[in-house]
Design a protein around this motif. Structure first.
Motif, short mmCIF file in Angstrom:
data_model
loop_
_atom_site.label_atom_id
_atom_site.label_comp_id
_atom_site.label_asym_id
_atom_site.label_seq_id
_atom_site.Cartn_x
_atom_site.Cartn_y
_atom_site.Cartn_z
N UNK A 113 0.82 -1.21 0.00
CA UNK A 113 0.00 0.00 0.00
C UNK A 113 0.85 1.26 0.00
N UNK A 114 1.93 1.23 0.76
CA UNK A 114 2.77 2.42 0.87
C UNK A 114 3.63 2.63 -0.37
N UNK A 115 4.16 1.55 -0.93
CA UNK A 115 5.17 1.68 -1.97
C UNK A 115 4.62 1.59 -3.39
N UNK A 116 3.58 0.81 -3.60
CA UNK A 116 3.14 0.52 -4.96
C UNK A 116 1.74 1.03 -5.30
N UNK A 117 0.86 1.07 -4.33
CA UNK A 117 -0.52 1.41 -4.64
C UNK A 117 -0.71 2.84 -5.17
N UNK A 118 -0.05 3.86 -4.63
CA UNK A 118 -0.31 5.21 -5.15
C UNK A 118 -0.08 5.31 -6.66
N UNK A 119 0.98 4.67 -7.14
CA UNK A 119 1.26 4.71 -8.57
C UNK A 119 0.25 3.90 -9.36
N UNK A 120 -0.11 2.72 -8.87
CA UNK A 120 -1.08 1.88 -9.57
C UNK A 120 -2.45 2.53 -9.64
#
Length: 511
Positions: A113-120
């Motif tokens: 959630x912290x590392x990948x979700x914002x971009x996805x």
């Protein structure tokens, strides 16, 4: 006017007081809940565990709708791969400016959630503190700072002082002692009536979920029926009331006992509801304390029960968030054996292990002594690879989530962390199982010997474990008596015991 937000609620966050719900606005924001392949399959979760979670999630979604929330519920039939896919599907239909999530209980998911979700998602993702626990992760970190050993007993005393549970006005513990564990080790003799857990008839929603899981996971481990777990907050509270009235008075005396005649004895079976969010831990502890104050349950029972929640449950969560992600890779005893297949099939001549696996298959449940001193003890003595036994426990028990299961398995069961959770390994011979159960009488193995061809495997494997880890534990202050007993044995007997153990280790699948 601010843009609306999506609020993701996970399957173990079924609590009306969730921090993300408190921050949200039913008139503007939208809730997302989802049954997805990744969460159902990253370990082969017991089918009854999936039914419990999916049914409880669906009932919680219906409750939220009654309260005025708009809920996007993505069922398993939609075939979504992971939770981010579910959020993305809702985000495309809803002009959201942000995603709110109460912090997940698993490191793997939190980091995604912290590392990948914002971009996805092309959305900001805001993680909110999970306030349903009684000790914040930061508070535990402060308590642990500078300590060479993190003993649960001392943490538990701090939590008693912090909450006031079972405390006198002068700051002393009720009864003059912090811990009544020594009074909680009776062997069940069959004389007292066993109440069993509270059971609930599946409603239409639960029956739909049973059919769904049967269709999607026909070959997965675990019986689907009978299904009787609580799936709503109201039912969970009824289960709590049932335990307090019917079982708590005798829970303390027999909490370490095992019997072939009953899989539950006087245990509460409330951990699935606590860990999924259907029950509040402080309210549960306060209800148990009232039973003592009102004379409805003895102190050793109430203290032992509260210690499991206020002490152990909060403690292992603190350990998890303090030491992850490196903690998951610990293997201090260099355990590398494969998990025997009978952990899934139950096909073993060891009566105690067969009974524990049967109960696990039928109920997605076995009580803590079966987990620690039967299946766990055997995995320790066999030197099973930590990752394999960890994933087995995580998969098969309805109350298992990584934050609570990993420290219990890696630390307490396998002693793989070098002693964070226990100063010495919980290794034991078959004599312990004989003392606390009635399994040995019907077993094909002989619990009174260690070196014969039909002797209990726990006996020779125990001494083999003691010998092979002599370099680590030989001078341990709490294990000196064990090594002295080993040295007092005749050399010929020691050799015979080790030969018996080696033969068992060479043919693990046929134990």
């Amino acid at each position: 006017m601010p843009r609306p937000r999506l609020i993701l609620i996970l399957g173990d966050q079924l609590s009306p007081g969730l921090s993300s719900l408190a921050e949200g606005n039913p008139a503007r924001d939208r809730i997302v809940m989802a049954e997805v392949r990744e969460e159902a399959g990253y370990v082969p979760h017991h089918r009854k565990k999936l039914v419990f979670l999916f049914s409880a999630m669906r009932h919680f979604a219906a409750r939220l709708r009654r309260q005025g929330w708009t809920v996007d519920y993505h069922g398993l039939d939609q075939g979504l791969g992971d939770l981010c896919d579910a959020v993305l599907k809702s985000a495309r239909e809803f002009d959201a400016g942000e995603l709110l999530v109460t912090e997940p209980g698993e490191y793997r998911l939190r980091e995604a959630m912290k590392r990948h979700w914002p971009q996805r998602l092309s959305l900001s993702v805001r993680l909110l503190e999970d306030r349903r626990f009684l000790c914040r992760a930061e508070t535990f970190r402060d308590w642990a700072a500078g300590r060479k050993q993190l003993r649960m007993e001392f943490f538990y005393r701090e939590m008693r002082r912090h909450t006031g549970l079972l405390m006198e006005p002068d700051g002393e513990p009720v009864g003059g002692r912090w811990n009544f564990d020594a009074d909680n080790r009776k062997r069940y003799d069959g004389k007292l009536r066993l109440p069993g857990p509270a059971r609930f008839e599946p409603d239409a929603t639960t029956r739909q979920v049973i059919d769904l899981v049967a269709e999607h996971y026909p070959d997965r481990f675990g019986d689907l029926e009978p299904f009787w777990f609580a799936v709503t907050e109201t039912q969970a509270e009824e289960a709590l009331a049932h335990f307090l009235e019917q079982a708590l008075p005798h829970f303390g005396d027999y909490q370490d006992a095992m019997t072939e005649g009953d899989d539950f004895l006087f245990h509460s079976l409330l951990s699935p509801y606590l860990n999924a969010g259907l029950l509040d831990p402080l309210k549960v502890c306060e209800a148990a304390e009232r039973c003592y104050r009102e004379g409805r349950a003895p102190l050793n029972a109430v203290e032992g029960f509260i210690r499991q929640i206020l002490g152990w449950r909060e403690y292992v969560r603190g350990i998890y968030w303090l030491l992850m992600p490196d903690y998951k890779e610990e293997n201090r005893l260099a355990s590398h054996a494969d998990l025997p297949w009978f952990y899934w099939s139950g096909e073993t001549k060891m009566r105690c292990v067969a009974e524990a696996v049967r109960a696990t298959r039928e109920h997605a449940y076995a009580h803590h002594i079966q987990r620690l001193m039967v299946t766990g003890n055997l995995a320790l003595l066999l030197g099973v690879e930590v990752k394999q036994i960890h994933e087995w426990y995580l998969a098969v028990y309805v109350d298992a989530y990584e934050w609570v299961e990993l420290p219990n398995t890696l630390g307490m069961v396998m002693h793989a962390d070098g002693g964070y959770l226990g100063s010495k390994p919980y290794a034991a011979s078959g004599k312990y199982i004989q003392r606390m159960s009635d399994y040995c009488g019907a077993c094909r193995y002989k619990v009174s010997s260690a070196e014969e061809d039909n002797s209990c495997p726990f006996n020779s494997l125990y001494w083999h474990f003691i010998q092979r880890h002599r370099g680590r534990f030989g001078k341990h202050p709490r294990m000196g008596m064990v090594y002295k007993a080993w040295e007092r044995m005749a050399p010929a007997r020691r050799r015979a015991i080790l030969q018996r153990a080696e033969a068992l280790l060479d043919d693990i699948e046929n134990l």
